[in-house]
Scaffold this motif. Sequence first.
Motif, PDB file in Angstrom:
ATOM      1  N   ALA A   3       0.731  -0.839   0.268  1.00 23.28           N
ATOM      2  CA  ALA A   3       0.328  -0.141   0.158  1.00 23.28           C
ATOM      3  C   ALA A   3       0.871   1.155   0.092  1.00 23.28           C
ATOM      4  O   ALA A   3       1.746   1.289   0.760  1.00 23.28           O
ATOM      5  N   THR A  25      -3.615   0.750  -3.247  1.00 22.66           N
ATOM      6  CA  THR A  25      -3.735  -1.002  -3.572  1.00 22.66           C
ATOM      7  C   THR A  25      -3.480  -1.776  -4.726  1.00 22.66           C
ATOM      8  O   THR A  25      -3.307  -2.597  -4.197  1.00 22.66           O
ATOM      9  N   GLY A  30      -7.122  -4.248   0.400  1.00 22.95           N
ATOM     10  CA  GLY A  30      -6.396  -3.315   0.431  1.00 22.95           C
ATOM     11  C   GLY A  30      -6.304  -3.732   1.581  1.00 22.95           C
ATOM     12  O   GLY A  30      -5.916  -3.079   2.536  1.00 22.95           O
TER      13      GLY A  30
END
Length: 215
Positions: A3, A25, A30
């Motif tokens: 991320a 992400t 994510g």
Amino acid sequence: RFARLEKLQIGLAGRNLYIRFQSKTGDAMGMNMISKGTEMALTRLQEEFPSMRVLAVSGNYCTDKKPAAINWIEGRGKSIVCEAVIPAKVVREVLKTSTESLVEVNISKNLVGSAMAGCLGGYNAHAANIVTAVYIACGQDAAQNVSSSNCITLMESTGMCNEDLYISCTMPSIESLLNLQHVKITDPNDVLKSGFCRSKVNLQELPGNCMKKAA
């Protein structure tokens, strides 16, 4: 794989501080990587401010699986717009109605009716049905349809004779692990060939629409 933090959004309520971590992400949904990154960031903040208490990694300021204005306005996950132009002949012979009627009912039902009900991101007919079906088919958490089905559907007349139907769906907060990319379909039958639609109607075999007549 990782991320990448883009920005922080801060909210204050008395002595409570809420931080919204916005990150890229990649193709991943994510949630796990952002949660781990957030926990590390809070640990670092505690080193700088020892009197700070961390009550929870998630303070519901995200917001996940709950109707929230912040997702409708700021977006969450993927933000997309899809659009199509339906020829007047298809509207009349397949949908059995007129462009004018569809535009009118969309305003009265999906826009005004939803506003009368106090809807939040619900300015559509049933976007939640499609989103939930896709999530179940792809093995994604179906509960994420709550914010993912935020959608506003707009319709207007278009074309040289103003009889074709332009329709768009704007969805600002699709929490998706799917790789959504820009797709442009110029031939209506490409939709049929791609498997997105199971209709057996061949649009090319229908009589010419208004634009063809004008040409």
